[in-house]
Design a protein around this motif. Structure first.
Motif, PDB file in Angstrom:
ATOM      1  N   ASP A 244      89.172   0.841  43.297  1.00 15.36           N
ATOM      2  CA  ASP A 244      90.613   0.913  43.699  1.00 15.36           C
ATOM      3  C   ASP A 244      91.250  -0.043  42.681  1.00 15.36           C
ATOM      4  O   ASP A 244      90.900  -1.092  42.699  1.00 15.36           O
ATOM      5  CB  ASP A 244      90.806   0.512  45.072  1.00 15.36           C
ATOM      6  CG  ASP A 244      92.324   0.594  45.288  1.00 15.36           C
ATOM      7  OD1 ASP A 244      92.391   1.124  46.606  1.00 15.36           O
ATOM      8  OD2 ASP A 244      93.188   0.409  44.815  1.00 15.36           O
ATOM      9  N   LEU A 245      91.878   0.531  41.969  1.00 10.50           N
ATOM     10  CA  LEU A 245      92.912  -0.184  40.788  1.00 10.50           C
ATOM     11  C   LEU A 245      93.770  -1.237  41.753  1.00 10.50           C
ATOM     12  O   LEU A 245      94.488  -0.822  42.626  1.00 10.50           O
ATOM     13  CB  LEU A 245      93.538   0.438  39.973  1.00 10.50           C
ATOM     14  CG  LEU A 245      92.986   1.571  39.176  1.00 10.50           C
ATOM     15  CD1 LEU A 245      93.578   2.416  38.285  1.00 10.50           C
ATOM     16  CD2 LEU A 245      91.585   0.971  38.390  1.00 10.50           C
ATOM     17  N   ASP A 246      93.958  -2.706  41.230  1.00  9.53           N
ATOM     18  CA  ASP A 246      94.546  -3.361  41.910  1.00  9.53           C
ATOM     19  C   ASP A 246      96.073  -3.364  41.452  1.00  9.53           C
ATOM     20  O   ASP A 246      96.481  -3.272  40.219  1.00  9.53           O
ATOM     21  CB  ASP A 246      94.295  -4.742  41.856  1.00  9.53           C
ATOM     22  CG  ASP A 246      92.842  -5.210  42.456  1.00  9.53           C
ATOM     23  OD1 ASP A 246      92.689  -4.532  43.299  1.00  9.53           O
ATOM     24  OD2 ASP A 246      92.083  -6.040  42.100  1.00  9.53           O
ATOM     25  N   ILE A 325      94.621  -4.736  34.276  1.00 15.08           N
ATOM     26  CA  ILE A 325      94.221  -4.235  35.577  1.00 15.08           C
ATOM     27  C   ILE A 325      93.014  -4.624  36.009  1.00 15.08           C
ATOM     28  O   ILE A 325      91.831  -4.649  35.815  1.00 15.08           O
ATOM     29  CB  ILE A 325      94.270  -2.618  35.375  1.00 15.08           C
ATOM     30  CG1 ILE A 325      95.763  -2.337  34.930  1.00 15.08           C
ATOM     31  CG2 ILE A 325      94.210  -2.044  36.825  1.00 15.08           C
ATOM     32  CD1 ILE A 325      95.981  -0.921  34.453  1.00 15.08           C
ATOM     33  N   GLY A 326      93.176  -5.303  37.539  1.00 17.02           N
ATOM     34  CA  GLY A 326      92.093  -5.569  37.921  1.00 17.02           C
ATOM     35  C   GLY A 326      91.512  -4.456  38.823  1.00 17.02           C
ATOM     36  O   GLY A 326      92.271  -3.404  39.193  1.00 17.02           O
ATOM     37  N   THR A 327      90.292  -4.452  39.307  1.00 19.10           N
ATOM     38  CA  THR A 327      89.754  -3.323  40.130  1.00 19.10           C
ATOM     39  C   THR A 327      88.911  -4.127  41.434  1.00 19.10           C
ATOM     40  O   THR A 327      88.207  -4.988  41.118  1.00 19.10           O
ATOM     41  CB  THR A 327      88.749  -2.344  39.404  1.00 19.10           C
ATOM     42  OG1 THR A 327      89.317  -2.271  37.986  1.00 19.10           O
ATOM     43  CG2 THR A 327      88.375  -1.142  39.993  1.00 19.10           C
ATOM     44  N   SER A 328      89.155  -3.498  42.567  1.00 13.60           N
ATOM     45  CA  SER A 328      88.064  -3.953  43.639  1.00 13.60           C
ATOM     46  C   SER A 328      87.141  -2.642  43.874  1.00 13.60           C
ATOM     47  O   SER A 328      87.396  -1.513  43.504  1.00 13.60           O
ATOM     48  CB  SER A 328      88.891  -3.861  44.948  1.00 13.60           C
ATOM     49  OG  SER A 328      89.935  -4.908  44.659  1.00 13.60           O
ATOM     50  N   HIS A 354      86.456  -4.388  52.352  1.00 13.87           N
ATOM     51  CA  HIS A 354      86.024  -5.750  52.488  1.00 13.87           C
ATOM     52  C   HIS A 354      86.298  -6.463  51.026  1.00 13.87           C
ATOM     53  O   HIS A 354      86.813  -7.592  51.062  1.00 13.87           O
ATOM     54  CB  HIS A 354      84.605  -5.980  52.747  1.00 13.87           C
ATOM     55  CG  HIS A 354      84.575  -6.228  54.463  1.00 13.87           C
ATOM     56  ND1 HIS A 354      84.239  -7.467  54.797  1.00 13.87           N
ATOM     57  CD2 HIS A 354      84.913  -5.301  55.477  1.00 13.87           C
ATOM     58  CE1 HIS A 354      84.180  -7.287  56.020  1.00 13.87           C
ATOM     59  NE2 HIS A 354      84.485  -6.013  56.528  1.00 13.87           N
ATOM     60  N   ALA A 355      86.359  -5.937  50.057  1.00 11.99           N
ATOM     61  CA  ALA A 355      86.348  -6.358  48.634  1.00 11.99           C
ATOM     62  C   ALA A 355      87.711  -6.785  48.556  1.00 11.99           C
ATOM     63  O   ALA A 355      88.310  -7.752  47.951  1.00 11.99           O
ATOM     64  CB  ALA A 355      86.006  -5.267  47.639  1.00 11.99           C
ATOM     65  N   LYS A 356      88.665  -5.677  48.988  1.00 15.41           N
ATOM     66  CA  LYS A 356      90.121  -6.038  48.890  1.00 15.41           C
ATOM     67  C   LYS A 356      90.552  -7.302  49.909  1.00 15.41           C
ATOM     68  O   LYS A 356      91.469  -7.971  49.378  1.00 15.41           O
ATOM     69  CB  LYS A 356      90.840  -4.704  49.311  1.00 15.41           C
ATOM     70  CG  LYS A 356      91.005  -3.648  48.076  1.00 15.41           C
ATOM     71  CD  LYS A 356      91.828  -2.694  48.491  1.00 15.41           C
ATOM     72  CE  LYS A 356      91.444  -1.402  49.042  1.00 15.41           C
ATOM     73  NZ  LYS A 356      92.562  -0.565  49.036  1.00 15.41           N
ATOM     74  N   VAL A 357      90.025  -7.337  51.031  1.00 15.89           N
ATOM     75  CA  VAL A 357      90.550  -8.340  51.898  1.00 15.89           C
ATOM     76  C   VAL A 357      90.122  -9.642  51.330  1.00 15.89           C
ATOM     77  O   VAL A 357      90.831 -10.656  51.561  1.00 15.89           O
ATOM     78  CB  VAL A 357      89.909  -8.023  53.462  1.00 15.89           C
ATOM     79  CG1 VAL A 357      90.164  -9.291  54.303  1.00 15.89           C
ATOM     80  CG2 VAL A 357      90.575  -7.091  54.007  1.00 15.89           C
ATOM     81  N   ASN A 358      88.930  -9.920  50.718  1.00 18.87           N
ATOM     82  CA  ASN A 358      88.489 -11.064  50.049  1.00 18.87           C
ATOM     83  C   ASN A 358      89.271 -11.352  48.761  1.00 18.87           C
ATOM     84  O   ASN A 358      88.656 -12.177  48.048  1.00 18.87           O
ATOM     85  CB  ASN A 358      87.005 -10.893  49.805  1.00 18.87           C
ATOM     86  CG  ASN A 358      86.179 -10.895  50.872  1.00 18.87           C
ATOM     87  OD1 ASN A 358      86.559 -11.323  52.062  1.00 18.87           O
ATOM     88  ND2 ASN A 358      84.727 -10.422  51.016  1.00 18.87           N
ATOM     89  N   GLY A 359      90.350 -10.736  48.708  1.00 20.88           N
ATOM     90  CA  GLY A 359      91.423 -11.242  47.450  1.00 20.88           C
ATOM     91  C   GLY A 359      90.662 -10.018  46.533  1.00 20.88           C
ATOM     92  O   GLY A 359      89.347  -9.607  46.575  1.00 20.88           O
ATOM     93  N   ARG A 360      91.581  -9.756  45.440  1.00 20.92           N
ATOM     94  CA  ARG A 360      91.474  -8.632  44.706  1.00 20.92           C
ATOM     95  C   ARG A 360      90.439  -8.888  43.651  1.00 20.92           C
ATOM     96  O   ARG A 360      89.769 -10.098  43.534  1.00 20.92           O
ATOM     97  CB  ARG A 360      92.616  -8.068  44.193  1.00 20.92           C
ATOM     98  CG  ARG A 360      93.377  -7.326  45.114  1.00 20.92           C
ATOM     99  CD  ARG A 360      95.018  -7.394  45.235  1.00 20.92           C
ATOM    100  NE  ARG A 360      95.502  -7.059  46.546  1.00 20.92           N
ATOM    101  CZ  ARG A 360      95.427  -5.724  46.762  1.00 20.92           C
ATOM    102  NH1 ARG A 360      95.223  -4.791  46.123  1.00 20.92           N
ATOM    103  NH2 ARG A 360      96.044  -5.374  48.033  1.00 20.92           N
ATOM    104  N   ASN A 361      90.124  -7.818  42.736  1.00 18.81           N
ATOM    105  CA  ASN A 361      89.167  -7.960  41.854  1.00 18.81           C
ATOM    106  C   ASN A 361      87.744  -8.279  42.181  1.00 18.81           C
ATOM    107  O   ASN A 361      87.066  -9.268  41.306  1.00 18.81           O
ATOM    108  CB  ASN A 361      89.575  -8.970  40.603  1.00 18.81           C
ATOM    109  CG  ASN A 361      89.398  -8.276  39.285  1.00 18.81           C
ATOM    110  OD1 ASN A 361      88.884  -7.093  39.076  1.00 18.81           O
ATOM    111  ND2 ASN A 361      89.922  -8.872  38.269  1.00 18.81           N
TER     112      ASN A 361
END
Ligand code: C2E
Ligand code: CA
Ligand code: CA
Length: 638
Positions: A244-246, A325-328, A354-361
């Protein structure tokens, strides 16, 4: 596809039609051979016997070829089959006509002539329609089977044979017309079927492709996954990477959709290049991508994940703009994290969440605990909606005390949820769920209304503080909602204080600024909550009209309290007194803490030392006691 290529495919279909019914070929050959054998035996004629022998050999050979290749001649060389068929057919036709002609030539008995001649004519007429798919073969067979009869009959020169020769000759153009007619009908219908099949194939491919990136879309991914599963070895795993692109939305909003599309295509290109051969790469809605491939070990998938992430994170240069562009990424393996497609997809989705909740990228592998977390959240979400109606929620009030006089100046409204089965749920557990799902908007309105009603019962100098979530503030009509609650409770706006945290200002939002301006102009006051835990930027204090700063309780109690935290509290208190703001110390549990923060210059205090959050009737009692027992109800030792 060019006309030639189409013709070639049609031709192949037509050639294969020659072989579609080996049984009709066998019956035809059997009839011819038995007629010839009968005539040969009855006549004892040597020439006819030789002709019959050759006819039998060719007939058997043809049936054998047809049975060997059958109708699946599509894949084989159509030319060779055609040639083989042609040679056999022409020889058989000529031998049939030849043996029949010999019966006339040797003037055999009429029944013998009849048997062989009628077979030859029937064969000629029959093949001209049966083989109309290839008219040259059909016509050749007809002519070869009839010509010997016509020639021999003409040579005999008797009247009856002349008539026979003429009528049989006329049969040739008549049957040729039939042959060409049938050929045209056949060719057109085969071509039409071909075209519609190709159209259908093309439509299906389009339906499985994403237009922007050319990758598979959702439907294409499903299709390819099913195919992968069928061919996957037992000792292999299927790794599913969900990316998922941040902040892609920002690219779209600020630089426009064409640039956004460009970025998506570039991401797609990089993913395709980095993924191993045979991997499926798909775009899954807006800015999400999925890569699926077979791996032998888990560590192989880890390696691949880091390659993908590295490649995507390289800066993009699009229309002269440099973009980062960061990615999760969420990763799940099959069969480890699910034995069917749906489950693995769900697992990867959860890991992504979970990756997104833990902060992006971030990259996160699926873990079974994620399912439990999600279940609890889902449960809470569903029950939270019903809880308001079922009266399971209530507001408790915690006093905020003037550190000089010991008198209650404000009550902070804190929500409590008494769940019939789970017991008391902490706000830390359900407020984040309410924020994520938007339930906080309904819940927040209810809390503000209840809090305002309670405050309206208290003496005029006592105020109420209500916590506001950023989501709540950003909802349309938020300011009006709060003013309405005040109006209904008949509470003066100056008696309401709204506690907000710095996270509200992380995204610069005009709406937030207008919200604060509007309510401030009506007299509502604002407090900056949990100061010291976030950015603690003085910029916000300068920009917005805060009347109060609440220093987080981690500066008052806990393992990190010491000289440093004391110095920070002093600095903040100094700032407060210069800007005429109240400084509240949160989490005061002991008299020593109370003394320390008061000495540091804090003007207000809140914590278990004074009181926990209590129901409204107890809050009213605290206020009443204070009035009776002047000067202070709380033990404030000077
Ligand atoms: P907060 O706004 O910082 O609220 C203060 C929290 O510290 C409350 O926890 C309170 O019970 C607790 N506390 C007060 N004195 C002491 C003390 O001496 N020692 C310790 N250890 N804790 C103390 P609570 O009620 O569990 O609330 C937790 C957080 O949940 C709040 O932090 C606030 O961020 C959120 N919250 C609570 N009620 C609401 C609400 O009505 N709306 C919104 N949006 N958020 C709320
Ligand atoms: Ca608060
Ligand atoms: Ca706080």
């Amino acid at each position: 596809m060019s006309g030639d290529a189409l013709d070639d495919r049609v031709r192949r279909k037509l050639v294969s039609s020659l072989y579609t019914q080996p049984s009709s070929l066998a019956i035809g050959a059997l009839c011819g051979i038995s007629a010839a054998v009968t005539v040969a035996i009855m006549s004892g004629n040597r020439a006819i016997m030789i002709g019959t022998l050759l006819l039998t050999l060719v007939g058997v050979f043809r049936v054998a070829v047809a049975a060997r290749f059958g109708p699946e001649s599509d894949r084989r060389d159509a030319r060779l089959l055609e040639l083989l068929y042609e040679t056999g057919a022409f020889s058989f036709a000529f031998l049939t006509g030849g043996v029949a002609a010999l019966t006339i030539w040797f003037d055999l008995d009429t029944p013998q002539q009849l048997l062989m001649v009628s077979y030859a004519i029937a064969y000629g007429a029959g093949t001209s329609t049966r083989n109309a798919g290839l008219p040259m073969i059909a016509l050749g067979q007809m002519v070869l089977s009839l010509a010997p009869l016509i020639i021999v009959a003409a040579i005999r020169a008797e009247a009856i044979y002349i008539v026979f020769a003429v009528t049989t000759t006329l049969l040739i153009p008549a049957m040729a017309a039939v042959t060409f007619n049938m050929f045209n009908v056949l060719r057109e219908s085969v071509a039409a079927a071909e075209t519609s099949q190709r159209m259908a194939d093309k439509m299906r491919d389009l339906a499985r492709t994403d237009v922007v990136t050319g990758l598979s879309n959702r439907a294409g991914l499903n299709h390819e996954m099913v195919e992968k599963l069928m061919t996957m070895r037992d000792d292999q795993k299927l790794a599913l990477f969900w990316l998922d692109l941040d902040k892609f939305k920002e690219v779209n909003d600020t630089l426009g959709h064409p640039v956004g599309d460009h970025v998506l295509s570039e991401v797609a290109r990089r993913l395709r290049e980095t993924s191993p051969d045979g991997a499926t790469v798909a775009r899954f809605g807006g800015d999400e991508f999925i890569v699926v491939c077979e791996v032998d070990t888990r560590s192989q998938s880890e390696q691949l994940a880091s390659n993908l992430l590295e490649e995507i994170s390289r800066p993009y240069r699009i229309d002269g703009e440099r973009l980062e562009i960061g990615t999760s990424m969420g990763i799940a393996l099959m069969p480890d994290d699910g034995t069917d497609l749906d489950t693995v997809m769900q697992s990867a989705d959860l890991a992504l969440y979970h990756a997104k909740v833990n902060g992006r990228n971030q990259t996160s592998f699926f873990d079974a605990s994620m399912t439990r977390d999600l279940m609890r959240r889902k449960e809470i979400e569903a029950e939270l909606r019903a809880a308001i109606q079922r009266d399971e929620l209530s507001i408790f009030f915690q006093p905020i005390v003037d550190l000089e006089t010991g008198r209650i100046k404000t009550f902070e409204a804190l929500v409590r949820w008494f769940h019939p089965e789970k017991g008391e749920l902490r706000p830390d557990e359900f407020i984040p769920v309410a924020e994520e799902t938007g339930v906080i908007i309904t819940l927040g309105n209810w809390i503000t209304a209840q809090a305002a009603k309670a405050c309206a019962q208290w003496p005029e100098e006592v105020t109420i503080a209500v916590n506001l979530s950023p989501v709540q503030i950003k909802a349309p009509g938020s300011a009006l909602g709060i003013l309405n609650a005040l109006k209904e409770a008949k509470l003066d706006p100056s008696r309401l204080e709204l506690e907000v945290t710095e996270s509200l200002f992380l995204e610069d939002n005009h709406h937030t600024a207008r919200f604060i301006e509007k309510l401030s102009s009506e007299g509502v006051r604002f407090a900056l909550d949990d100061f010291g835990t976030g950015y603690s930027s003085l910029g916000y204090i300068n920009k917005f009209p805060f009347k109060k700063i609440k220093v987080d309780r981690s500066f008052v109690s806990g393992p990190n309290v010491g000289r440093k935290s004391d110095a920070i509290i002093r600095a903040v208190a100094e700032l407060g007194s210069r800007l005429e703001m109240d400084i509240v110390a949160e989490g005061l549990e002991t008299i020593d803490q109370v003394r320390a923060v008061r000495d540091a210059g804090c003007t207000l205090g809140q914590g278990y030392y004074f009181s926990r959050a209590v129901p409204d009737y107890l809050a009213a009692t605290l206020l009443a006691q204070e009035r009776e027992k002047e000067p202070t109800s709380f033990r404030l030792v000077g």
